[in-house]
Design a protein around this motif. Structure first.
Motif, mmCIF file in Angstrom:
data_model
loop_
_atom_site.group_PDB
_atom_site.id
_atom_site.type_symbol
_atom_site.label_atom_id
_atom_site.label_comp_id
_atom_site.label_asym_id
_atom_site.label_seq_id
_atom_site.Cartn_x
_atom_site.Cartn_y
_atom_site.Cartn_z
ATOM 1 N N ILE A 248 21.304 41.406 0.770
ATOM 2 C CA ILE A 248 22.033 40.496 -0.147
ATOM 3 C C ILE A 248 20.709 40.061 -1.076
ATOM 4 O O ILE A 248 21.102 39.678 -2.156
ATOM 5 N N GLY A 249 19.660 39.563 -0.752
ATOM 6 C CA GLY A 249 18.374 39.360 -1.469
ATOM 7 C C GLY A 249 18.454 37.881 -1.725
ATOM 8 O O GLY A 249 17.520 37.091 -1.484
ATOM 9 N N GLY A 250 19.443 37.184 -2.581
ATOM 10 C CA GLY A 250 19.444 35.870 -2.829
ATOM 11 C C GLY A 250 19.882 35.018 -1.847
ATOM 12 O O GLY A 250 20.365 35.289 -0.547
ATOM 13 N N ILE A 284 13.807 43.332 1.328
ATOM 14 C CA ILE A 284 14.913 43.196 0.527
ATOM 15 C C ILE A 284 15.168 44.456 0.049
ATOM 16 O O ILE A 284 14.491 45.143 -0.906
ATOM 17 N N TYR A 285 16.357 45.160 0.144
ATOM 18 C CA TYR A 285 16.811 46.400 -0.396
ATOM 19 C C TYR A 285 17.866 46.488 -1.235
ATOM 20 O O TYR A 285 18.169 47.596 -1.845
ATOM 21 N N GLY A 286 18.255 45.318 -1.362
ATOM 22 C CA GLY A 286 19.570 45.138 -2.276
ATOM 23 C C GLY A 286 19.775 44.012 -2.991
ATOM 24 O O GLY A 286 18.743 42.955 -2.596
ATOM 25 N N MET A 287 20.708 43.719 -4.025
ATOM 26 C CA MET A 287 20.871 42.414 -4.430
ATOM 27 C C MET A 287 22.391 41.992 -4.527
ATOM 28 O O MET A 287 22.559 41.688 -5.726
ATOM 29 N N THR A 293 15.575 34.092 -3.886
ATOM 30 C CA THR A 293 15.408 34.143 -2.485
ATOM 31 C C THR A 293 14.713 32.951 -2.326
ATOM 32 O O THR A 293 13.762 32.573 -2.845
ATOM 33 N N SER A 304 5.998 38.744 6.201
ATOM 34 C CA SER A 304 5.976 39.256 4.987
ATOM 35 C C SER A 304 7.432 39.253 4.477
ATOM 36 O O SER A 304 8.254 39.875 5.381
ATOM 37 N N VAL A 305 7.684 39.132 3.373
ATOM 38 C CA VAL A 305 8.697 39.380 2.647
ATOM 39 C C VAL A 305 8.507 40.315 1.515
ATOM 40 O O VAL A 305 7.566 40.088 0.600
ATOM 41 N N GLY A 306 9.133 41.378 1.376
ATOM 42 C CA GLY A 306 8.985 42.515 0.137
ATOM 43 C C GLY A 306 9.988 43.159 -0.136
ATOM 44 O O GLY A 306 11.311 43.247 0.724
ATOM 45 N N GLY A 307 9.941 43.840 -1.095
ATOM 46 C CA GLY A 307 11.109 44.986 -1.591
ATOM 47 C C GLY A 307 10.914 46.270 -0.879
ATOM 48 O O GLY A 307 9.767 46.612 -0.446
ATOM 49 N N LEU A 309 12.629 50.375 -1.187
ATOM 50 C CA LEU A 309 13.523 51.159 -2.381
ATOM 51 C C LEU A 309 13.130 52.454 -1.486
ATOM 52 O O LEU A 309 12.178 52.853 -1.016
ATOM 53 N N ILE B 295 11.846 32.444 -4.938
ATOM 54 C CA ILE B 295 11.428 33.816 -5.661
ATOM 55 C C ILE B 295 12.601 34.283 -6.552
ATOM 56 O O ILE B 295 13.606 34.826 -5.962
ATOM 57 N N ARG B 297 13.827 36.857 -8.184
ATOM 58 C CA ARG B 297 13.178 38.672 -8.240
ATOM 59 C C ARG B 297 13.459 39.186 -9.420
ATOM 60 O O ARG B 297 14.375 40.007 -9.444
ATOM 61 N N PHE B 301 11.112 46.080 -6.964
ATOM 62 C CA PHE B 301 11.137 45.992 -5.550
ATOM 63 C C PHE B 301 9.707 46.386 -5.110
ATOM 64 O O PHE B 301 9.361 46.640 -3.976
ATOM 65 N N TRP B 303 6.915 44.835 -4.426
ATOM 66 C CA TRP B 303 6.070 43.489 -4.269
ATOM 67 C C TRP B 303 6.414 43.294 -2.838
ATOM 68 O O TRP B 303 7.093 43.568 -1.994
ATOM 69 N N SER B 304 5.412 42.112 -2.569
ATOM 70 C CA SER B 304 5.409 41.565 -0.915
ATOM 71 C C SER B 304 5.023 40.261 -1.238
ATOM 72 O O SER B 304 3.947 39.849 -1.962
ATOM 73 N N VAL B 305 5.640 39.393 -0.401
ATOM 74 C CA VAL B 305 5.237 37.827 -0.245
ATOM 75 C C VAL B 305 4.870 37.636 0.991
ATOM 76 O O VAL B 305 5.648 37.946 1.990
#
Lengths: 374, 374
Positions: A248-250, A284-287, A293, A304-307, A309, B295, B297, B301, B303-305
């Motif tokens: 979802i991402g957001g 996060i793998y989609g939006m 976020t 940790s929060v990251g992308g 792919l 964030i 975005r 993809f 990236w990391s926080v």
């Protein structure tokens, strides 16, 4: 000698006036070189990841058909405040379609044995009559498997398997997935049930929850339920999940999942204002929600929060892991990784406003397949 | 034989009625065992990280003095919506003060040579007349160095050095720091100038920007300036920074820094809707703004926080790295790592409403030192 092949290719172009136009370009492919094949595309799924390139930030409701019967177009408007996101693709006529399947109609001298074979393919530009690509980007299907069976054998299956690989590689034992009633989510659920991995499925409606329970899922929580927060905490604690994958991402959901993990980790621990030392990971793998976020940092500093792919994952994992995952997909193509399509359309149909509106919705359970021969 | 030692210890207690009370407990320390020392505390800084435990989510404006002249108290109210954050510390009388310095007044038989030495200390409960701790958690100061010189030789210096170590260990060559006019930020600026590491200092006012420029900083950007976004992008591009350390936590700044990194990375690259493959890291190490991290975005993809904390970093880095960093702090204690205090207060003074209001503000340039002997 092999001759060149000519056909149509679906393109998406953003222009300086803030419009995005879908069109069918006429392209000619030179004969394949060494290690290359030309495939007549017979099936290509419309994945959410394709829509990002196809529609981008344009307003789907603004679609206006144009062009001619031979060369139709569909033009959309991009709201002014979203145009910055596509500045880098201005004026470029971009082909679309991450994966597909079809029949090899021409091949380089070293791969001639592939001619006539039905193959699954990865590599972009699959919404087309023909695709020239490296033979190594194809997987030959087993006898009796159709192009439709193999059309989606890369993105969803390798992503679902990639989640499990990532979980193990980073030292976690259980995981959370959101938008879990998606085709990807259903495949992940089947993998986890087969491999004995605890999985928390987060869905958005009672119908989606029922779909997963009917598929044997152990932990299913529904964001639309009144007791969602408590149910999430309980499922995360019971499963022992410390890593989550979010389509979802957001919004606040990702942070809520981290908070649920922290609640489980700090249950019987002494108070520390820095939180527990249990490391919590959100990828996060989609939006599905392109909005920001929003992370309420109520879970200390060990997070940790990251992308995430697929292609960088495969590159990092290496050829051996990628080969192992591909082999499993091929073996379980019509079971674990079966994909059912709600509708099959032609290339030109994809540019008709009412068809566009239907596949653009990304509704759960609806899945479109493009067959350029129609 | 050594005798037990009695003295005061500053405590913070949250009660079920939603109050947080500061008080001075009377504690007695048994004689030190093997490897242990008792230090008469002469200097302990009030760091932002101490305020998190001392004040927590209580409303600073609600402070009401109480108790007696001998045993003063200061009681604050925690707004109802923030009480969940301290549920785990209900009823616990917690000592405060991460670091300090003083004179060793008693020592275990194997470390008796430390008696009479001035030492810097780490380990909590430093806002007290005396502290018993392991000798290995002390650093003996050089001749001529005072307790005030050594009071803050752990948290800020090791954090600043830890940022540089983390940057190198994770493959980055330049970094961004926010709230960069803080004492920590000034120390980091001096380290980076000495070591030739490009550093982007993000500050919140023209005065703070001037302070850092006067200290020789190369890249300084001011969030209060009209051209902040452009200045940030330019500084990030020029420095080559791909990792950032953020003391603020809440709001959109961290995401803006990642977006500036992405702009620099994708400048001359072909368009990809997945963003560049340049990995961008943001670490949150403070919470000057306890609100949600927001964030947007807009940076692909890769990236990391995540959270960054000193003690987990030191543990992960290992004894050799920690020893090297400690040696540098000791060598450069009155230069690179010099800390100036704007005011010195006693233990009981810390519970006076007007003194409390002054140190609780965390104003740049203001730094309080507790000297229990006053």
């Amino acid at each position: 000698m092999a001759e060149s092949v000519s056909g149509r290719e679906l393109r998406s172009t953003v222009r300086e006036d803030g419009t995005l136009t879908l069109s069918l370009a006429r392209v000619t492919l030179d004969p394949p070189g060494p290690g290359e094949v030309i495939v007549a595309v017979e099936a290509a799924p419309i994945n959410p990841s394709d829509l990002g390139l196809l529609v981008g930030p344009a307003d789907p409701g603004s679609a206006v058909p144009g062009g001619s019967a031979d060369a139709p177009t569909l033009t959309l408007t991009i709201p002014p405040d979203r145009r910055g996101a596509v500045a880098a693709r201005l004026g470029q006529s971009l082909p679309v379609g991450n994966e597909g399947a079809g029949t090899v109609i021409a091949a380089g001298p070293d791969v001639e044995d592939l001619v006539g074979k039905t193959v699954g393919m990865i590599g972009g530009a699959m919404f087309a009559d023909h695709r020239k690509l490296r033979a190594s980007d194809c997987i030959v299907l087993k006898d009796g498997q159709t192009a439709a069976d193999g059309a989606a054998m890369f993105v969803n299956p390798l992503t679902a398997l990639g989640f499990v690989e990532t979980m193990r590689a980073e030292g976690h034992r259980a995981l959370v997935n959101t938008a879990a009633a998606s085709i990807l989510g259903q495949q992940l659920n089947r993998i986890c049930l087969a491999d004995g991995i605890p999985l928390v499925n987060v869905v958005r409606s009672p119908e989606q929850a029922q779909l997963l329970r009917d598929a044997g899922a152990t932990h299913v929580v529904d964001t639309s339920a009144d007791n969602f927060r408590e149910a999430l905490k309980a499922a995360v604690a019971e499963s022992g999940a410390t890593i989550a994958f979010d389509a979802i991402g957001g919004g606040t959901l990702g942070g809520q999942i981290l908070a649920a993990m922290e609640a489980a980790a700090s249950k019987d621990a002494a108070y520390s204002r820095y939180g527990s030392d249990m490391f919590k990971q959100l990828y996060i793998y989609g939006m599905l929600d392109p909005g920001p976020t929003i992370i309420n940092r109520s879970f200390g500093f060990a997070w940790s929060v990251g992308g995430w792919l697929l292609f960088p994952f495969l590159q990092k994992a290496g050829a051996e892991v990628a080969g192992r995952l591909r082999a499993r997909v091929r073996d379980e193509l019509t079971t674990t990784f079966a994909t059912r399509y709600s509708r099959t359309i032609g290339l030109a149909e994809a540019l008709q406003p009412e068809v566009f509106a239907a596949y653009e919705r990304k509704a759960t359970g609806e899945k479109f397949l493009i067959d350029p021969r129609r």
